[in-house]
Design a protein around this motif. Structure first.
Motif, short mmCIF file in Angstrom:
data_model
loop_
_atom_site.label_atom_id
_atom_site.label_comp_id
_atom_site.label_asym_id
_atom_site.label_seq_id
_atom_site.Cartn_x
_atom_site.Cartn_y
_atom_site.Cartn_z
N SER A 1 0.50 -1.14 0.45
CA SER A 1 -0.55 -0.03 -0.01
C SER A 1 1.24 0.91 0.23
N PRO A 2 0.72 2.13 -1.46
CA PRO A 2 1.93 3.13 -1.37
C PRO A 2 1.67 4.01 0.21
N PHE A 3 0.02 4.72 0.13
CA PHE A 3 -0.22 4.70 1.08
C PHE A 3 -0.45 4.78 2.65
N GLY A 4 -0.12 3.40 2.46
CA GLY A 4 0.00 3.01 3.62
C GLY A 4 1.76 3.44 4.23
N ILE A 5 2.74 3.35 3.50
CA ILE A 5 3.60 3.16 3.76
C ILE A 5 4.23 4.95 3.77
N TYR A 6 3.71 5.14 2.63
CA TYR A 6 4.15 6.90 3.05
C TYR A 6 3.80 7.25 4.94
N LEU A 7 2.58 7.37 4.84
CA LEU A 7 2.07 7.16 6.07
C LEU A 7 2.75 6.64 6.77
N CYS A 8 2.86 6.13 7.59
CA CYS A 8 3.96 4.82 8.50
C CYS A 8 5.80 5.63 8.35
N ARG A 9 6.15 6.01 6.99
CA ARG A 9 7.27 6.63 6.59
C ARG A 9 7.11 8.33 7.48
N VAL A 10 6.46 9.55 7.31
CA VAL A 10 5.68 9.85 8.34
C VAL A 10 5.84 10.37 9.43
N TYR A 11 5.27 9.04 10.21
CA TYR A 11 4.96 9.03 11.74
C TYR A 11 6.43 7.87 12.44
N ALA A 12 6.41 7.64 11.57
CA ALA A 12 8.44 6.52 12.28
C ALA A 12 9.23 8.18 12.13
N ALA A 13 9.64 8.82 11.51
CA ALA A 13 9.90 9.96 11.52
C ALA A 13 10.02 11.34 12.70
N ALA A 14 8.48 11.08 12.88
CA ALA A 14 7.85 12.41 13.88
C ALA A 14 8.24 11.82 15.02
N THR A 15 7.87 10.82 15.03
CA THR A 15 8.22 9.95 16.78
C THR A 15 9.20 9.20 17.21
N ILE A 16 9.83 8.81 16.02
CA ILE A 16 11.47 7.65 16.72
C ILE A 16 12.32 8.49 17.15
N PRO A 17 12.82 8.43 17.80
CA PRO A 17 14.15 9.30 18.26
C PRO A 17 15.53 9.02 17.41
N SER A 18 16.02 9.69 16.48
CA SER A 18 17.19 8.79 16.21
C SER A 18 18.72 8.64 17.00
N ASP A 19 18.57 9.22 18.36
CA ASP A 19 19.53 8.95 19.43
C ASP A 19 19.36 7.88 19.90
N THR A 20 18.30 8.11 20.36
CA THR A 20 17.33 6.36 21.07
C THR A 20 17.77 5.08 20.06
N ILE A 21 18.03 5.41 18.32
CA ILE A 21 18.45 4.45 18.00
C ILE A 21 19.95 4.07 17.75
N GLU A 22 20.59 5.36 17.95
CA GLU A 22 22.28 5.32 18.00
C GLU A 22 22.80 4.58 19.29
N ALA A 23 21.40 4.71 20.59
CA ALA A 23 22.15 4.53 21.86
C ALA A 23 21.85 2.70 21.91
N ALA A 24 21.06 2.23 21.15
CA ALA A 24 20.34 1.08 21.21
C ALA A 24 21.60 0.25 19.96
N ARG A 25 22.36 1.10 19.22
CA ARG A 25 23.51 0.30 18.48
C ARG A 25 24.24 0.64 18.55
N ILE A 26 24.79 1.50 19.75
CA ILE A 26 26.14 1.46 20.92
C ILE A 26 25.66 0.59 22.10
N ASP A 27 25.36 -0.46 22.32
CA ASP A 27 24.80 -1.44 23.12
C ASP A 27 24.71 -2.37 22.12
N GLY A 28 24.53 -2.75 21.75
CA GLY A 28 25.56 -3.84 19.91
C GLY A 28 23.98 -4.76 19.97
N ALA A 29 22.73 -4.02 20.20
CA ALA A 29 21.14 -4.37 19.86
C ALA A 29 20.98 -4.28 17.93
N SER A 30 20.81 -5.45 17.67
CA SER A 30 20.36 -5.76 16.52
C SER A 30 19.34 -4.76 15.32
#
Length: 301
Positions: free
Chosen positions: A171-200
């Motif tokens: 669903s192109p519209f569903g992918i677009y909505l999830c992309r916008v929502y992910a960019a607004a709600t998921i902090p990049s710092d949290t992802i980087e911290a998880a990578r430093i801790d060794g999370a896949s």
């Protein structure tokens, strides 16, 4: 100057006194939008009300007059509907639940993963992929039905239930909505911290991204479920066996046969009323997950 006057000069203004004066605009500026919205609501609800009222009328009452007064044939219509063709309506309803439920679930998972990847990963061609998805949003689904049929025919899948399920997963519209929502709600710092801790990367997506994406995923699922449930053209083109029909195509067959058997019109109207109930229940159940900030985020993106 007297003491009360000095105290009155230096006292702290009350909340009522510091409040900004209310703007007094013309009354019609507030009344006209309300009237327009009420007219739009009535315009949208009248067909739904008529379907429920007409489903309560017997064939004689349905064709004798056009009123919004309830009839006396609701139970008879329901009995005839569920006994038609040895329970064919129940089979159509189960097929619609399969197509809309499983298709909406798979589409939501794919949309969440793709939207998260487009929002949080830097890779060559990301902008091109995103623009292609936007282009897919603008393409009407009716233009893709015949090419999808020809493609699935080459794989020998035309006529099977997979021919209805596979096209709705992306669903192109569903992918677009999830992309916008992910960019607004998921902090990049949290992802980087998880990578430093060794999370896949998969664990980051499963443990961090998915919980934050739940409101957006529920919205995508609801939109996909309603769209697949109401879809007529794709199953009409793909399927030839009545045992695989969803409710939309099944009710169409009742209407097409109604010219020779007028009683089938009552069954088709009753079936249309019954088919609305699952959508209403879904909206009520998922209403608490609805987030208006998804729409505002989409406008900002």
């Amino acid at each position: 100057m007297t003491a009360p006057a000095v105290l009155d000069r230096h006292r702290t203004p009350t909340r009522r006194e510091t409040r900004a004066p209310e703007r007094s605009g013309p009354a019609w500026g507030r009344i006209v939008p309300t009237v327009v919205l009420l007219i739009g609501a009535v315009y949208c609800l009248i067909p739904v009300v008529w379907v429920f009222v007409a489903s309560s009328k017997s064939p004689g009452e349905l064709f004798s007059s056009f009123t919004f007064a309830p009839g006396t044939g609701l139970w008879g219509n329901l009995t005839a509907l569920f006994s038609y063709g040895n329970g064919q309506f129940g089979s159509w309803a189960l097929n619609s639940v399969l197509y809309a439920g499983l298709g909406g679930l798979l589409s939501t998972i794919v949309s969440a993963a793709a939207g998260y990847g487009l929002a949080k990963y830097e890779f060559r061609g990301r902008a091109l992929v995103f623009y292609c998805i936007l282009g897919g949003v603008l393409i009407p689904g009716i233009t893709l039905a015949i090419p999808q049929y020809l493609l699935l025919s080459d794989f020998g899948l035309a006529g099977s239930r997979l021919s209805v399920l596979l096209p709705v997963i992306i669903s192109p519209f569903g992918i677009y909505l999830c992309r916008v929502y992910a960019a607004a709600t998921i902090p990049s710092d949290t992802i980087e911290a998880a990578r430093i801790d060794g999370a896949s990367e998969f664990r980051i997506f499963r443990s961090i991204a998915v919980p934050l994406l739940v409101p957006g995923m529920v919205t995508v699922f609801m939109l996909q479920f309603v769209g697949i449930w109401n879809n007529f053209l794709l199953p009409f083109v793909m399927l030839s066996d009545q045992g695989s029909y969803p409710l939309t195509v099944g009710l169409y067959t009742l209407v097409s046969k109604g010219s020779g058997t007028p009683a089938l019109y009552s069954l088709a109207i009753t079936g249309a009323a019954v088919s609305i109930i699952p959508l209403v229940v879904l909206m009520l159940v998922l209403q608490r997950f609805w987030r208006l900030d998804l729409l505002s985020g989409g406008l900002k993106g």
